[in-house]
Enzyme design. Structure first.
Site, mmCIF file in Angstrom:
data_model
loop_
_atom_site.group_PDB
_atom_site.id
_atom_site.type_symbol
_atom_site.label_atom_id
_atom_site.label_comp_id
_atom_site.label_asym_id
_atom_site.label_seq_id
_atom_site.Cartn_x
_atom_site.Cartn_y
_atom_site.Cartn_z
ATOM 1 N N CYS A 1 -4.169 -1.303 -2.962
ATOM 2 C CA CYS A 1 -4.079 -0.265 -2.745
ATOM 3 C C CYS A 1 -4.877 0.065 -3.592
ATOM 4 C CB CYS A 1 -3.009 0.344 -2.746
ATOM 5 S SG CYS A 1 -3.126 2.223 -2.874
ATOM 6 N N ASP B 1 1.062 -1.116 0.290
ATOM 7 C CA ASP B 1 0.055 0.040 -0.017
ATOM 8 C C ASP B 1 0.686 1.459 0.195
ATOM 9 O OD1 ASP B 1 -2.754 1.408 -0.097
ATOM 10 O OD2 ASP B 1 -1.742 1.720 2.269
ATOM 11 N N SER B 2 0.710 2.276 -0.034
ATOM 12 C CA SER B 2 0.854 3.402 -0.215
ATOM 13 C C SER B 2 1.279 3.926 1.247
ATOM 14 C CB SER B 2 -0.074 4.781 -0.859
ATOM 15 O OG SER B 2 -0.934 5.007 -0.062
ATOM 16 N N CYS C 1 -11.281 3.033 -0.787
ATOM 17 C CA CYS C 1 -9.930 2.628 0.012
ATOM 18 C C CYS C 1 -9.466 2.293 0.651
ATOM 19 C CB CYS C 1 -9.573 4.332 0.202
ATOM 20 S SG CYS C 1 -8.066 4.935 1.269
ATOM 21 N N HIS D 1 -7.674 3.123 3.123
ATOM 22 C CA HIS D 1 -7.675 3.517 4.620
ATOM 23 C C HIS D 1 -8.346 3.646 5.758
ATOM 24 C CE1 HIS D 1 -3.683 4.690 3.332
ATOM 25 N NE2 HIS D 1 -3.066 5.141 4.215
ATOM 26 N N GLU E 1 -3.213 9.268 7.679
ATOM 27 C CA GLU E 1 -1.334 9.210 7.592
ATOM 28 C C GLU E 1 -1.154 9.901 8.933
ATOM 29 O OE1 GLU E 1 0.397 7.509 5.359
ATOM 30 O OE2 GLU E 1 -0.886 6.398 5.402
HETATM 31 N N1 DGL Z 1 -4.649 3.206 0.404
HETATM 32 C C1 DGL Z 1 -5.152 3.864 -0.724
HETATM 33 C C2 DGL Z 1 -5.862 3.333 -1.310
HETATM 34 O O1 DGL Z 1 -7.137 2.535 -1.253
HETATM 35 C C3 DGL Z 1 -4.329 5.227 -0.497
HETATM 36 C C4 DGL Z 1 -4.525 5.557 -0.916
HETATM 37 C C5 DGL Z 1 -3.097 7.408 -1.048
HETATM 38 O O2 DGL Z 1 -2.230 6.717 -0.929
HETATM 39 O O3 DGL Z 1 -3.697 8.188 -1.347
HETATM 40 O O4 DGL Z 1 -6.203 3.783 -2.177
#
Ligand code: DGL
Length: 275
Positions: free
Chosen positions: A74, A11-12, A194, A196, A160
């Site tokens: 992600c 993931d990011s 998402c 998150h 974050e």
């Molecule tokens: N968790 C990522 C997603 O599902 C995240 C995003 C991000 O880094 O903006 O889209």
């Protein structure tokens, strides 16, 4: 020492941990490596080219670490980088039999089981929403479903930065939900597109009418991975099964450890990765 061939989960930042939690609960026998690209998160407002470049770098790192299979946990990376990696990058790699999977298709495949009104709200980053991936994938699976999308660009930065429980966060959580419900009051199902967002699922529910179901992806993706491995014995047999987990972040490891347990549900010990 015997080489391990773990499943990579990417993931990011922290969000993919909500999916990894479901995967590790359902399939505890495998070895895993989790990587959060926290140093470059969020991805949500970045261009296709940048998300592809960052995601590809991370996928190549997973491959070097011995992972034959990587799950992009992600939505933004799944929407903006997965297809290019699968179709253009992988075939030219040293071992083109490695695989990269995303989270959008498996979610689209089951979303029709949740809605009665056939009106589904999709909440995601700007990147995921503007890509139109959910509209396309859901209409392929369920042509009778109307998808109502809502970008929530402030949510990932709030999460974050550990600010999602602040009063200020409530304003932005309510703002996007009000916009969604005002434009499509027939919605009976809201998808958290998402990874998150499950960390704020209670807040999201509290700002929505009670009859609306809020769907997170973790268990959906874990079920889909289990079925994938049942169908692909050539991949399943390559994976090592010692129940180990390693965590990496491209940002500060202590910081990652302090925040990650809220997403993963248990303590996390990570290592810093310079990428
Ligand atoms: N968790 C990522 C997603 O599902 C995240 C995003 C991000 O880094 O903006 O889209």
């Amino acid at each position: 020492m015997q080489a391990t061939h773990p499943i990579g989960v990417f993931d990011s930042g922290y969000g993919g941990l909500t999916v990894f939690k479901s995967i590790a609960d359902k399939l505890p026998q495998y070895d895993y490596i989790y990587l959060g690209d926290n140093g470059r998160a969020p991805y949500g407002n970045r261009s296709f080219e940048t998300v592809h470049e960052y995601t590809l770098e991370c996928v190549e790192w997973f491959f070097k670490m011995g992972c034959p299979l990587v799950v992009l946990a992600c939505n933004t990376a799944s929407a903006k980088a997965l297809r290019t990696i699968q179709q253009q990058d992988l075939p030219h790699m040293e071992d083109p039999s490695k695989r990269v999977l995303g989270v959008i298709r498996p979610t689209a495949e089951v979303i029709g089981n949740y809605t009665k009104t056939r009106h589904v709200g999709v909440l995601g980053t700007k990147g995921t929403i503007n890509s139109g991936s959910y509209e396309i994938e859901i209409s392929n699976q369920f042509p009778d479903i109307e998808v109502h999308q809502q970008a929530c660009p402030i949510w990932v930065p709030l999460i974050e930065n550990g600010e999602h429980n602040s009063e200020g966060a409530d304003f932005f959580i309510k703002k996007y939900l009000d916009e969604l419900i005002t434009k499509a009051p027939q919605i009976d199902t809201v998808l958290l597109a998402c990874t998150h967002y499950p960390i704020i699922i209670d807040k999201i529910k509290s700002h929505l009418p009670e009859n609306i179901k809020v769907v997170a992806q973790g268990d959906i993706v874990a079920d889909s991975l289990e079925h994938y491995l049942q169908r692909h014995s050539e991949m399943e047999s390559r994976l090592t099964k010692n129940s180990t987990m390693q965590f990496f972040t491209t940002d500060d490891a202590n910081d990652f450890n302090a925040h990650a347990s809220a997403f993963f549900g248990r303590p996390v010990q990570s290592n810093h990765l310079a990428i």
